[in-house]
Design a protein around this motif. Sequence first.
Motif, PDB file in Angstrom:
ATOM      1  N   LEU A  14      -1.885  -2.563  11.539  1.00  9.49           N
ATOM      2  CA  LEU A  14      -1.383  -1.645  10.313  1.00  9.49           C
ATOM      3  C   LEU A  14       0.239  -2.346   9.999  1.00  9.49           C
ATOM      4  N   ILE A  15       0.902  -2.454  11.100  1.00  8.84           N
ATOM      5  CA  ILE A  15       2.217  -2.851  10.892  1.00  8.84           C
ATOM      6  C   ILE A  15       2.275  -4.137  10.212  1.00  8.84           C
ATOM      7  N   LEU A  20       2.821  -7.460   4.672  1.00  9.93           N
ATOM      8  CA  LEU A  20       2.223  -7.989   3.852  1.00  9.93           C
ATOM      9  C   LEU A  20       2.064  -7.101   2.518  1.00  9.93           C
ATOM     10  N   ALA A  21       1.875  -5.952   2.714  1.00 10.91           N
ATOM     11  CA  ALA A  21       1.706  -5.204   1.398  1.00 10.91           C
ATOM     12  C   ALA A  21       3.187  -4.997   0.721  1.00 10.91           C
ATOM     13  N   MET A  46      -7.061  -8.274   5.248  1.00 14.50           N
ATOM     14  CA  MET A  46      -7.835  -7.011   4.535  1.00 14.50           C
ATOM     15  C   MET A  46      -7.061  -5.696   4.147  1.00 14.50           C
ATOM     16  N   VAL A  47      -6.289  -5.576   5.384  1.00  9.24           N
ATOM     17  CA  VAL A  47      -5.606  -4.359   5.348  1.00  9.24           C
ATOM     18  C   VAL A  47      -4.501  -4.540   4.361  1.00  9.24           C
ATOM     19  N   ALA A  48      -3.726  -5.499   4.274  1.00  8.40           N
ATOM     20  CA  ALA A  48      -2.725  -5.786   3.327  1.00  8.40           C
ATOM     21  C   ALA A  48      -3.413  -5.647   1.899  1.00  8.40           C
ATOM     22  N   VAL A  52      -2.799  -2.769  -1.098  1.00 11.12           N
ATOM     23  CA  VAL A  52      -2.312  -2.943  -2.601  1.00 11.12           C
ATOM     24  C   VAL A  52      -3.428  -2.485  -3.481  1.00 11.12           C
ATOM     25  N   MET A  53      -4.632  -2.429  -3.034  1.00 13.03           N
ATOM     26  CA  MET A  53      -5.590  -1.970  -3.873  1.00 13.03           C
ATOM     27  C   MET A  53      -5.249  -0.375  -4.080  1.00 13.03           C
TER      28      MET A  53
END
Length: 183
Positions: A14-15, A20-21, A46-48, A52-53
């Motif tokens: 998550l960090i 990346l987000a 994928m988390v990033a 964004v989504m």
Amino acid sequence: MKRFTKIGVAITVLIAGGQLAAQPSSAPAGKAAPAVSSANLTAAQMVARADVMASDVRAALQHVQHLQTLARQEKDVIKLTCVNDKYLELKAAANLFDGTAATFTNSLDTDDRTSAFDEASKAAAAVQTLKDAADTCVGKAELLTSETDSTSPDIVDDPTSTLPFDETTSVGIEQPGYASPFD
């Protein structure tokens, strides 16, 4: 001990995803991000992308609420009705995205994360499609068709080409026959 390891991995992901987000989206404003095969992405990527989504979904909801406000200010009932319909559909799609995003977050350390990410991506794409449809309701979207010079078809029996009761062009009209009292 395994539980703490999984939690540590999830926090690390998550960090890294948060880092990346923070990068600006590569997709142009108003356009949905191109679909990328999730099989080639790592969990952090994928988390990033999910972050964004999620921000795009929130922005789409705010945008459609703004369109509602504009339609109310214009007192245009047709636009307002159309935008309200799209907002209800968009709200349902956003709720679906929230559910699929939560499923994705819960499945980060399993093999199901790819399918969960794909479902979240589909839900986010549906939200963007509904946002574009709401833009069309207000008339702010780019029209796919452009008006070009068109020619009208030839009218064979055009009643305006001649006067209907002109003596020179009309066919002789038969005088009406009157009823006789002596039949």
